[in-house]
Design an enzyme around this catalytic site. Structure first.
Site: not given
Length: 301
Positions: A34, A158, A257, A262
């Site tokens: 990301h 997802y 990732d 989070n």
């Protein structure tokens, strides 16, 4: 973005990384990462469920140089909503060495899709994890699938395993390729031979879906975590990835990732996270398929 504005308990990504725990093959693709912000230039969505730290395209470039990654697939995260500006800006910077997966709704136009295709976008992500999104986008799935079909794009999905029985009928009828994030988020406490995970694999078989064997740091119950020089990592997740790879060797993908949004239990050192790869892909042939051949056939055919 100040530290106080970030979501409470948020762990920042590791900047002082160690040496890579595994040498990637030439041409390796990080098929799930990301970019966040920087918030001063690319504000986060007012409707977001969390506020991350900045993780810019320059930071991503440093990561891939440190790990030895040749290409990236940048995936839109929910904190930016459907404003894909940060992602598209990163694609412009990386050129043909990156591809993108955006978030759009049924109101997206064919002209907008064509422009994004030229900039490197190849898929649309839909998030069904209820704690991360306010509304489940059932009604938009088919409409978006119809619009992206002629571009040869796919849908990235997802979801969590308890929701698959409700969702799989809709997913199976979309008529575009499917890519499943993070092995459908299995409950590793139930074991890789559980009925739940077996049902997920039969769904993959029926739909010819691709599967990302990524995010062990998000799925693990027992670690060991990729921190403090640890080389054998996330061993409780390994059997799940091994089973996926055994059944679907030509449709598995891997990604960092980064920057691991989070996470609260720990923040992996991405250099140590590479140690997960030879655990799930022990042979050179498996590593070549997972890291080069498979993602290239999907994103750079």
């Amino acid at each position: 973005m100040t530290e106080s504005e970030q979501t409470a308990g948020w762990l920042d990504w590791v900047k002082d990384r160690g040496e890579p725990a595994f040498t990637l093959p030439e041409g390796a693709v990080d098929a799930h990462c990301h970019v966040f912000g920087p918030a001063t230039k690319f504000p986060f969505s007012p409707a977001r469920k969390y506020t991350p730290c900045d993780a810019s395209k320059a930071d991503l470039r440093h990561l891939r140089e440190h790990l030895g990654v040749s290409r990236n697939v940048i995936v839109q995260a929910t904190c930016h909503g459907r404003d894909n500006a940060a992602l598209l800006d990163a694609l412009d910077d990386f050129g043909d060495t990156a591809r993108g997966v955006v978030s759009v709704g049924a109101d997206v136009t064919l002209v907008e899709l064509a422009t994004m295709h030229e900039r490197g976008v190849r898929g649309v992500r839909f998030n069904f994890v209820k704690r991360l999104v306010q509304h489940q986008p059932f009604e938009e799935l088919g409409l978006v699938a119809d619009k992206i079909r002629d571009f040869g794009w796919h849908l990235v999905l997802y979801f969590e395993p308890e929701d698959l029985p409700e969702l799989e009928g809709t997913f199976a009828g979309l008529g575009v390729p499917l890519v499943i994030d993070h092995m459908g988020r299995p409950d590793v406490r139930k074991g890789a031979d559980s009925d739940e995970f077996s049902s997920f694999l039969r769904f993959v078989e029926r739909t010819d879906a691709w599967v990302k064997v990524s995010c062990p740091e998000r799925l693990t119950e027992n670690g060991p975590y990729a921190v403090d020089g640890q080389r054998e990592v996330y061993t409780d997740v390994v059997p799940f990835a091994r089973r996926v790879m055994a059944e679907f060797p030509e449709r598995t993908l891997w990604g960092t990732d980064w920057p691991h949004p989070n996470l609260r239990s720990h923040m992996p050192d991405d250099a140590l996270l590479l140690g997960y790869i030879p655990q799930i892909a022990p042979t050179a042939a498996e590593q070549q398929a997972l890291l080069v051949t498979n993602p290239m056939s999907l994103y750079w055919p």
